[in-house]
Design a protein around this motif. Sequence first.
Motif, PDB file in Angstrom:
ATOM      1  N   LEU A 129       0.826  -1.205   0.000  1.00 38.25           N
ATOM      2  CA  LEU A 129       0.000   0.000   0.000  1.00 38.25           C
ATOM      3  C   LEU A 129       0.860   1.255   0.000  1.00 38.25           C
ATOM      4  O   LEU A 129       0.592   2.203  -0.749  1.00 38.25           O
ATOM      5  N   VAL A 130       1.897   1.259   0.809  1.00 38.68           N
ATOM      6  CA  VAL A 130       2.787   2.425   0.871  1.00 38.68           C
ATOM      7  C   VAL A 130       3.443   2.664  -0.490  1.00 38.68           C
ATOM      8  O   VAL A 130       3.545   3.812  -0.947  1.00 38.68           O
ATOM      9  N   GLN A 131       3.871   1.598  -1.144  1.00 43.85           N
ATOM     10  CA  GLN A 131       4.479   1.742  -2.474  1.00 43.85           C
ATOM     11  C   GLN A 131       3.485   2.370  -3.453  1.00 43.85           C
ATOM     12  O   GLN A 131       3.848   3.222  -4.257  1.00 43.85           O
ATOM     13  N   GLY A 132       2.229   1.931  -3.369  1.00 44.38           N
ATOM     14  CA  GLY A 132       1.210   2.501  -4.232  1.00 44.38           C
ATOM     15  C   GLY A 132       0.960   3.970  -3.947  1.00 44.38           C
ATOM     16  O   GLY A 132       0.849   4.785  -4.871  1.00 44.38           O
ATOM     17  N   LEU A 133       0.893   4.322  -2.677  1.00 45.72           N
ATOM     18  CA  LEU A 133       0.685   5.724  -2.302  1.00 45.72           C
ATOM     19  C   LEU A 133       1.840   6.599  -2.763  1.00 45.72           C
ATOM     20  O   LEU A 133       1.647   7.739  -3.206  1.00 45.72           O
TER      21      LEU A 133
END
Length: 216
Positions: A129-133
């Motif tokens: 999720l952090v990578q996507g954000l």
Amino acid sequence: MSASQSAVAATLLDRHGSTYAREAGITLKDTPQPLYQLLVLSSLLSARIRASVAVAAARALFHDGMRNPRTMADASWQERVDALGEGGYRRYDERTATQLGDGAELLLDAHRGDLRQLREEADGDEQTLVQGLRETPGMGPAGAGIFLREAQAVWPEYAPRFDGKARQGAERLGLPQDPKRLARLAGDAGPAVLAAALVRAALEKKVAADVLEHAG
């Protein structure tokens, strides 16, 4: 959990218990528009500028109609600059105005403007999720962390989340730094509200002093 810790947490929540999303006028729900507004707010809060200024800038953007990725993308660069200026966000206004426009376009193209698609893709994996954000222009690790800290209120698979700044506030107030223990102290208010209040205690010594005085 000592009685004194309970009293301190209760006083903190009573006097300073509000998420930054709420302060910015966002009624956070697991729906596209408020999640996007939280993304914008998180990006603004991650800059080296006072939190109150970031919140005011977010409110100004939303007030001027830039409440979702389509209206943000359709606004002119100058309209974004002007809204940021209204909120006092002048130090980074030109670069941020560009990043907001580019980020809105990216979100529309990649996820149809809906951050819930990122949640589905991550399937509870925080790193994913952090990578996507962080694909959002201007969104670094700090901004992604702020987003998760606030989004845990509606994305409970990432709760309880108390980041380094929240734990710093806990230490200042003599509270435990373990997320599960802090979550118990949060009670019905929830970890997102307590985390935001702890961040305020970390950022402003007067908040911590106020709480300790009144928890007495």
